[in-house]
Scaffold this active site. Sequence first.
Site, PDB file in Angstrom:
ATOM      1  N   GLU A 123     -12.216  50.203  -3.623  1.00 51.32           N
ATOM      2  CA  GLU A 123     -12.342  49.514  -4.921  1.00 51.32           C
ATOM      3  C   GLU A 123     -13.742  49.703  -5.516  1.00 51.32           C
ATOM      4  O   GLU A 123     -13.886  49.860  -6.718  1.00 51.32           O
ATOM      5  CB  GLU A 123     -12.007  48.020  -4.790  1.00 51.32           C
ATOM      6  N   TYR A 167     -12.129  41.863 -11.690  1.00 54.32           N
ATOM      7  CA  TYR A 167     -11.153  42.909 -11.368  1.00 54.32           C
ATOM      8  C   TYR A 167     -11.145  43.210  -9.864  1.00 54.32           C
ATOM      9  O   TYR A 167     -10.097  43.213  -9.213  1.00 54.32           O
ATOM     10  CB  TYR A 167     -11.473  44.192 -12.166  1.00 54.32           C
ATOM     11  N   CYS A 189       1.378  56.276 -17.802  1.00 56.13           N
ATOM     12  CA  CYS A 189       1.001  55.734 -19.107  1.00 56.13           C
ATOM     13  C   CYS A 189      -0.435  56.160 -19.390  1.00 56.13           C
ATOM     14  O   CYS A 189      -1.344  55.345 -19.507  1.00 56.13           O
ATOM     15  CB  CYS A 189       1.150  54.212 -19.102  1.00 56.13           C
ATOM     16  N   ASP A 230      -7.753  46.020 -15.939  1.00 54.72           N
ATOM     17  CA  ASP A 230      -8.814  46.968 -16.260  1.00 54.72           C
ATOM     18  C   ASP A 230      -8.299  47.847 -17.407  1.00 54.72           C
ATOM     19  O   ASP A 230      -7.267  47.532 -18.016  1.00 54.72           O
ATOM     20  CB  ASP A 230      -9.194  47.809 -15.031  1.00 54.72           C
ATOM     21  N   LEU A 276     -21.928  60.551  -6.596  1.00 48.40           N
ATOM     22  CA  LEU A 276     -20.800  59.720  -7.042  1.00 48.40           C
ATOM     23  C   LEU A 276     -21.164  58.904  -8.288  1.00 48.40           C
ATOM     24  O   LEU A 276     -20.290  58.424  -8.998  1.00 48.40           O
ATOM     25  CB  LEU A 276     -20.373  58.798  -5.884  1.00 48.40           C
TER      26      LEU A 276
HETATM   27 FE1  SF4 Z   1       3.430  53.584 -21.367  1.00 46.40          FE
HETATM   28 FE2  SF4 Z   1       5.471  55.025 -22.292  1.00 46.40          FE
HETATM   29 FE3  SF4 Z   1       5.764  53.471 -20.170  1.00 46.40          FE
HETATM   30 FE4  SF4 Z   1       5.493  52.427 -22.587  1.00 46.40          FE
HETATM   31  S1  SF4 Z   1       7.147  53.703 -21.854  1.00 46.40           S
HETATM   32  S2  SF4 Z   1       4.482  51.732 -20.724  1.00 46.40           S
HETATM   33  S3  SF4 Z   1       4.030  53.830 -23.485  1.00 46.40           S
HETATM   34  S4  SF4 Z   1       4.476  55.289 -20.337  1.00 46.40           S
END
Ligand code: SF4
Length: 356
Positions: free
Chosen positions: A51, A132, A205, A150, A94
């Site tokens: 972490e 976090y 995402c 985060d 790092l």
């Molecule tokens: Fe992210 Fe697409 Fe999943 Fe929505 S559907 S959380 S935009 S990856």
Amino acid sequence: MPKTPPNTTPQRTPPAPAPAQRAALLAWYRAHRRRLPWREAPSLYKTVVSEFMLQQTQVETVLHYFARWLKKFPDFAALAAAREAEVVKLWEGLGYYRRARLLHALAREFVRLPAPPRTAEAWRELPGVGPYTAAAISSIAFGAPAAVVDGNVVRVLARLLGERRQFKDGSAAVKFFTPAADALLDATNPGDHNQAMMELGATVCTRRHPLCTVCPLVTWCVAAARGEADDLPRLAAKKTTRTELVRLWIERDGALLLHRRPASSRRLAKLCELPDAASLPAAKIEKKPLAVKRRTIANQLFIESIHRATLPANLPDPAKDASSGLLWATPARHARLTLSGPHRQWVEELRKMNPE
Ligand code: SF4
């Protein structure tokens, strides 16, 4: 005209099917998570070290450092017993070296505790542990019901909820989405849930071109349905500052002059770099640079031009003045010193290009 609500208003909780979202997320994580050394045969120590290393740093960069670290400092006791210089040397390259010193300080406090802290609140009492890191460690190692928030989690939540408002910075966004993260948290598997959120933000995402077609949350995702995932979250653009520096390449009898930054420096305390021209006003500097290097730290762009230079023969050796921070590094001493990552790389590169 209706007023835009201020961005400190608590966020609405995720729309109804939170249990289904949690289950989909967990199933996806268990099937698709990356096999990382701190996840396989996990331990509290591995979780803490990973972490700290992962703050502001990509997993791919951390892997090599993590393996070396575990070999040299296999547990809290070994780390606590080490000298600070050894700890920082192993962290070399790092970046964000304060983390190494804080992790060292944490180990020293940890070994004096009668028992490991188990809650996020108790972890926050230890050096270098913010909200976090406290949530990550306590949930992963002890199953404490604390949600991590985060940049990755903010991105997932902003898109999942289709939140279009603009935030002045990352901290404002973290504050805003914390209630939503708490509401979505799977209290029966908080450690895996948190790791799943981080993993989803890091691998699916993603900032650009999220992979919505393979996302376990796509059924509920407002941004994906509206086709605006790429535009969220909205953070006010940061102003980039630009700093230009002249660095000096001064050699004498096979040794290179370096400057060790003072212990009180906000950045890179006690680390060595090529000296700045401003610190050696008597130096005779060649006009044409040996190299021009650029590096970005947060929102600061540094342009550093490295020039060969000589010191007047009648000038007393500036390295003899201990307060100057200057020192002559022979190749053998150079290997033992801790340099900032870019400067070590540049020095090695220039030594190869300009052998004596
Ligand atoms: Fe992210 Fe697409 Fe999943 Fe929505 S559907 S959380 S935009 S990856």
